[in-house]
Scaffold this motif. Structure first.
Motif, PDB file in Angstrom:
ATOM      1  N   ARG A  78       0.827  -1.217   0.000  1.00 26.60           N
ATOM      2  CA  ARG A  78       0.000   0.000   0.000  1.00 26.60           C
ATOM      3  C   ARG A  78       0.853   1.255   0.000  1.00 26.60           C
ATOM      4  O   ARG A  78       0.532   2.242  -0.659  1.00 26.60           O
ATOM      5  N   GLU A  79       1.955   1.208   0.752  1.00 31.47           N
ATOM      6  CA  GLU A  79       2.842   2.364   0.806  1.00 31.47           C
ATOM      7  C   GLU A  79       3.483   2.627  -0.555  1.00 31.47           C
ATOM      8  O   GLU A  79       3.606   3.782  -0.993  1.00 31.47           O
ATOM      9  N   GLN A  80       3.909   1.565  -1.237  1.00 30.30           N
ATOM     10  CA  GLN A  80       4.503   1.715  -2.560  1.00 30.30           C
ATOM     11  C   GLN A  80       3.491   2.228  -3.579  1.00 30.30           C
ATOM     12  O   GLN A  80       3.829   2.999  -4.490  1.00 30.30           O
ATOM     13  N   ALA A  81       2.222   1.827  -3.415  1.00 29.41           N
ATOM     14  CA  ALA A  81       1.183   2.256  -4.360  1.00 29.41           C
ATOM     15  C   ALA A  81       0.913   3.756  -4.248  1.00 29.41           C
ATOM     16  O   ALA A  81       0.458   4.395  -5.208  1.00 29.41           O
TER      17      ALA A  81
END
Length: 211
Positions: A207-210
């Motif tokens: 989620r953080e990378q997205a």
């Protein structure tokens, strides 16, 4: 030949079972005395018999595709196969039909049930088996006709209560051996307590990378 019919009166969780089991209370009637019935039943889900919210429809994409395809994809499918021995009776009786349930998300019925938020699960019970009759000439044996069936709308809350009783705040997902080994290595390398924590951390990273 005895004429036998069946009606599903109620379905409720079996409270003291070691595994998730629903108990169907079935009314049985016959026009002649019955010695016993070796009863079998196939329980099918008929998804076309109810409406779905947008959230439920999103959860059913894996099974039926988008709503535009439902007219051709929403066919009935098997949920359970169960059996029971009905004791002898004259005219009418009630029998209990145990319905073992699974929470495995690889099973189509579990995917379907998990996607439902409220309302009912449209079921059809297809009865079969052997009827043993008794009379002046001794015992007789006959098969239950193929057209003996009954429909029942199971409240979604009943299934959810059953699963919550046996798997509180948990679920089951089948993973390949390589995936399990990779998760175990990831967990050990980071000093995590269990695989649940490993998956949670990986999802958080995704989620953080997205973003």
């Amino acid at each position: 030949m005895s004429e036998v019919s069946f009606a599903v009166l109620d379905v409720a969780p079996e409270p003291y079972a070691a595994a998730p089991i629903l108990s169907a209370r079935v009314g049985v009637s016959a026009d002649a005395p019955v010695h016993a019935i070796a009863l079998r039943c196939q329980v099918r889900i008929e998804p076309h018999r109810r409406r779905y919210t947008d959230a439920e429809a999103a959860g059913l994409v894996d099974l039926f595709g988008g709503r535009e395809r439902w007219s051709s994809t929403q066919h009935s499918f098997v949920w359970l196969q169960c059996a029971a021995l009905v004791q002898g009776f004259a005219e009418t009786c009630e029998a209990t039909l145990p319905m073992p349930c699974t929470y495995d998300f690889e099973v189509a019925a579990s995917k379907y049930l998990h996607a439902l938020e409220e309302g009912t699960v449209p079921l059809v019970f297809l009865f079969s088996g052997t009827v043993f009759t008794k009379g002046a000439g001794g015992f007789g044996v006959q098969q239950i006709p193929w057209d003996r069936e009954d429909r029942y709308d199971l409240p979604v809350a009943v299934w959810r209560d059953l699963i919550r009783m046996h798997f509180p705040n948990t679920g089951w997902v089948r993973l390949g051996r390589d995936t399990l080994e990779a998760l175990a290595e990831y967990k050990s390398a980071r000093g995590l307590v269990g695989l649940d924590e490993a998956v949670t951390e990986l999802l958080a990273q995704t989620r953080e990378q997205a973003r």
